[in-house]
Write an enzyme that holds these catalytic residues in place. Structure first.
Site, PDB file in Angstrom:
ATOM      1  CE  LYS A 181      -2.023  -1.130   3.895  1.00 28.44           C
ATOM      2  NZ  LYS A 181      -1.323  -2.408   4.166  1.00 28.44           N
ATOM      3  NE  ARG A 195      -4.004  -1.406  10.193  1.00 31.29           N
ATOM      4  CZ  ARG A 195      -2.981  -0.848   9.549  1.00 31.29           C
ATOM      5  NH1 ARG A 195      -3.081   0.367   9.072  1.00 31.29           N
ATOM      6  NH2 ARG A 195      -1.876  -1.522   9.362  1.00 31.29           N
ATOM      7  NE  ARG A 244       2.602  -4.858  11.447  1.00 30.46           N
ATOM      8  CZ  ARG A 244       3.608  -4.734  10.572  1.00 30.46           C
ATOM      9  NH1 ARG A 244       4.760  -5.302  10.817  1.00 30.46           N
ATOM     10  NH2 ARG A 244       3.450  -4.039   9.478  1.00 30.46           N
ATOM     11  NE  ARG A 260       7.422  -2.386   6.160  1.00 28.33           N
ATOM     12  CZ  ARG A 260       6.101  -2.284   6.329  1.00 28.33           C
ATOM     13  NH1 ARG A 260       5.335  -1.827   5.336  1.00 28.33           N
ATOM     14  NH2 ARG A 260       5.552  -2.677   7.459  1.00 28.33           N
ATOM     15  NE  ARG A 311       6.602  -0.182  10.296  1.00 27.83           N
ATOM     16  CZ  ARG A 311       5.434  -0.240   9.666  1.00 27.83           C
ATOM     17  NH1 ARG A 311       5.302   0.302   8.450  1.00 27.83           N
ATOM     18  NH2 ARG A 311       4.401  -0.820  10.222  1.00 27.83           N
TER      19      ARG A 311
HETATM   20  P1  ADP Z   1       2.266  -1.824   3.213  1.00 27.06           P
HETATM   21  O1  ADP Z   1       2.274  -0.313   3.199  1.00 27.06           O
HETATM   22  O2  ADP Z   1       1.051  -2.393   2.557  1.00 27.06           O
HETATM   23  O3  ADP Z   1       2.496  -2.390   4.583  1.00 27.06           O
HETATM   24  P2  ADP Z   1       4.822  -1.579   1.767  1.00 27.06           P
HETATM   25  O4  ADP Z   1       4.487  -0.728   0.596  1.00 27.06           O
HETATM   26  O5  ADP Z   1       5.602  -0.959   2.862  1.00 27.06           O
HETATM   27  O6  ADP Z   1       3.483  -2.286   2.335  1.00 27.06           O
HETATM   28  O7  ADP Z   1       5.591  -2.869   1.208  1.00 27.06           O
HETATM   29  C1  ADP Z   1       6.052  -3.878   2.082  1.00 27.06           C
HETATM   30  C2  ADP Z   1       7.427  -4.379   1.608  1.00 27.06           C
HETATM   31  O8  ADP Z   1       7.292  -5.064   0.358  1.00 27.06           O
HETATM   32  C3  ADP Z   1       8.449  -3.265   1.362  1.00 27.06           C
HETATM   33  O9  ADP Z   1       9.706  -3.760   1.720  1.00 27.06           O
HETATM   34  C4  ADP Z   1       8.348  -3.016  -0.144  1.00 27.06           C
HETATM   35  O10 ADP Z   1       9.577  -2.546  -0.687  1.00 27.06           O
HETATM   36  C5  ADP Z   1       8.037  -4.411  -0.668  1.00 27.06           C
HETATM   37  N1  ADP Z   1       7.149  -4.408  -1.853  1.00 27.06           N
HETATM   38  C6  ADP Z   1       6.130  -3.566  -2.116  1.00 27.06           C
HETATM   39  N2  ADP Z   1       5.519  -3.896  -3.276  1.00 27.06           N
HETATM   40  C7  ADP Z   1       6.175  -4.985  -3.749  1.00 27.06           C
HETATM   41  C8  ADP Z   1       6.026  -5.803  -4.930  1.00 27.06           C
HETATM   42  N3  ADP Z   1       5.059  -5.568  -5.823  1.00 27.06           N
HETATM   43  N4  ADP Z   1       6.878  -6.846  -5.077  1.00 27.06           N
HETATM   44  C9  ADP Z   1       7.840  -7.090  -4.156  1.00 27.06           C
HETATM   45  N5  ADP Z   1       8.036  -6.358  -3.039  1.00 27.06           N
HETATM   46  C10 ADP Z   1       7.219  -5.324  -2.838  1.00 27.06           C
HETATM   47  P1  ADP Z   2       1.382  -1.847   7.746  1.00 30.86           P
HETATM   48  O1  ADP Z   2       2.694  -1.764   7.089  1.00 30.86           O
HETATM   49  O2  ADP Z   2       1.191  -2.998   8.649  1.00 30.86           O
HETATM   50  O3  ADP Z   2       0.246  -1.672   6.824  1.00 30.86           O
HETATM   51  P2  ADP Z   2       0.998   0.726   9.102  1.00 30.86           P
HETATM   52  O4  ADP Z   2       2.186   1.571   8.962  1.00 30.86           O
HETATM   53  O5  ADP Z   2      -0.199   1.042   8.297  1.00 30.86           O
HETATM   54  O6  ADP Z   2       1.467  -0.763   8.887  1.00 30.86           O
HETATM   55  O7  ADP Z   2       0.554   0.648  10.642  1.00 30.86           O
HETATM   56  C1  ADP Z   2       1.488   0.385  11.668  1.00 30.86           C
HETATM   57  C2  ADP Z   2       0.761   0.309  12.992  1.00 30.86           C
HETATM   58  O8  ADP Z   2       0.117   1.571  13.263  1.00 30.86           O
HETATM   59  C3  ADP Z   2      -0.359  -0.725  13.073  1.00 30.86           C
HETATM   60  O9  ADP Z   2       0.123  -2.012  13.416  1.00 30.86           O
HETATM   61  C4  ADP Z   2      -1.246  -0.121  14.173  1.00 30.86           C
HETATM   62  O10 ADP Z   2      -0.690  -0.336  15.461  1.00 30.86           O
HETATM   63  C5  ADP Z   2      -1.147   1.376  13.881  1.00 30.86           C
HETATM   64  N1  ADP Z   2      -2.209   1.834  12.951  1.00 30.86           N
HETATM   65  C6  ADP Z   2      -2.051   2.389  11.714  1.00 30.86           C
HETATM   66  N2  ADP Z   2      -3.236   2.663  11.163  1.00 30.86           N
HETATM   67  C7  ADP Z   2      -4.185   2.288  12.063  1.00 30.86           C
HETATM   68  C8  ADP Z   2      -5.603   2.282  12.062  1.00 30.86           C
HETATM   69  N3  ADP Z   2      -6.321   2.739  11.019  1.00 30.86           N
HETATM   70  N4  ADP Z   2      -6.232   1.788  13.171  1.00 30.86           N
HETATM   71  C9  ADP Z   2      -5.550   1.338  14.234  1.00 30.86           C
HETATM   72  N5  ADP Z   2      -4.211   1.299  14.286  1.00 30.86           N
HETATM   73  C10 ADP Z   2      -3.521   1.769  13.214  1.00 30.86           C
END
Ligand code: ADP
Ligand code: ADP
Ligand code: ZN
Length: 215
Positions: free
Chosen positions: A13, A88, A170, A127, A159
């Site tokens: 995302k 969420r 998670r 990541r 992280r």
């Molecule tokens: P989210 O925001 O949904 O938690 P991220 O965008 O941070 O996910 O992506 C999670 C990890 O996967 C990061 O290390 C990112 O570089 C990697 N990643 C994202 N998209 C892809 C993809 N299409 N193929 C392989 N790795 C990816």
């Molecule tokens: P991910 O890469 O897992 O998609 P995020 O960066 O979106 O992670 O979220 C990291 C953490 O921040 C979550 O595990 C949660 O603790 C908190 N968080 C983020 N967005 C929300 C939400 N909409 N509701 C509750 N907690 C949230």
């Protein structure tokens, strides 16, 4: 265009939202990024949120609802917004509907990025993040210079919640609290499913094909 990117932790995302935000010139609203900035700055909100984030739990709904209400009322959302990581839970989604009706900016679509659990674990454990919001992957999406952000030159870090035990937690929280929103938005006729397993550019292209309809 008013879009929410939806999907489990690690689906991509944040990676997609960064590109989409530049391309369509709409703000990327990541609740995770906002919370982490508050943790770093040691704000009251940050101190409260940290105890949940470190355990891989969700921060309480009332905190998130207040936060998103304030953010969506900022003027940069006038031409649209791209939500990442919100909603969420069902109460968050109900509150969002009310807020968006009040400000007359209803969602055009909820784009659900689908990726298998195995792949999610690989993505999250490799990541590497930057304080500026960019994220990389040690194998799948490495920065140009090891350990350094392409966008801002700062040092990358892992992280705390991207460690194996917290990742499992998670994903369990996602399945329990967040996944029911797929049916919720399907019933609202807003859901569009995207295969998120391909390369970043392939997924980006698929999402653009959907978002172009709302330009
Ligand atoms: P989210 O925001 O949904 O938690 P991220 O965008 O941070 O996910 O992506 C999670 C990890 O996967 C990061 O290390 C990112 O570089 C990697 N990643 C994202 N998209 C892809 C993809 N299409 N193929 C392989 N790795 C990816
Ligand atoms: P991910 O890469 O897992 O998609 P995020 O960066 O979106 O992670 O979220 C990291 C953490 O921040 C979550 O595990 C949660 O603790 C908190 N968080 C983020 N967005 C929300 C939400 N909409 N509701 C509750 N907690 C949230
Ligand atoms: Zn950076």
């Amino acid at each position: 265009m008013n879009i929410a990117l939806f999907g489990p932790p690690g689906a991509g995302k944040g990676t997609q939202a960064k590109e989409l935000s530049k391309y369509y010139n709409i703000p990327h609203i990541s609740t995770g990024d906002i919370l982490r900035a508050n943790v770093r700055d040691g704000t009251e909100l940050g101190l409260k949120a940290k105890q949940y984030m470190d355990k891989g739990e969700l921060v309480p709904d009332e905190v998130l609802i207040g936060l998103i209400r304030n953010r969506l009322s900022e003027s940069d959302c006038d031409t649209g917004y791209l939500l990442d990581g919100y909603p969420r839970t069902i109460p968050q989604a109900d509150a969002l509907t009310d807020i968006l009706n009040e400000i007359n900016k209803p969602l055009d679509a909820v784009i659900n990025i689908e990726v298998s659990d195995n792949e999610l674990v690989k993505r999250l454990s490799g990541r590497r993040s930057c304080a500026c919001g960019e994220s990389y992957h040690v194998m799948f999406n490495p920065p140009e210079k090891e350990g350094i952000c392409n966008a801002c030159g700062a040092g990358l870090y892992q992280r705390d919640d991207d460690k194996e035990e917290v990742i499992r937690q998670r994903l369990a929280v996602y399945n329990d609290k967040t996944k029911p929103l797929i049916d919720y938005y399907d019933d609202a006729e807003l859901l569009v499913n995207i295969d998120g397993s391909g390369a970043v550019d392939v997924v980006l292209n698929d999402i653009c094909n959907i978002m172009d309809k709302f330009k």
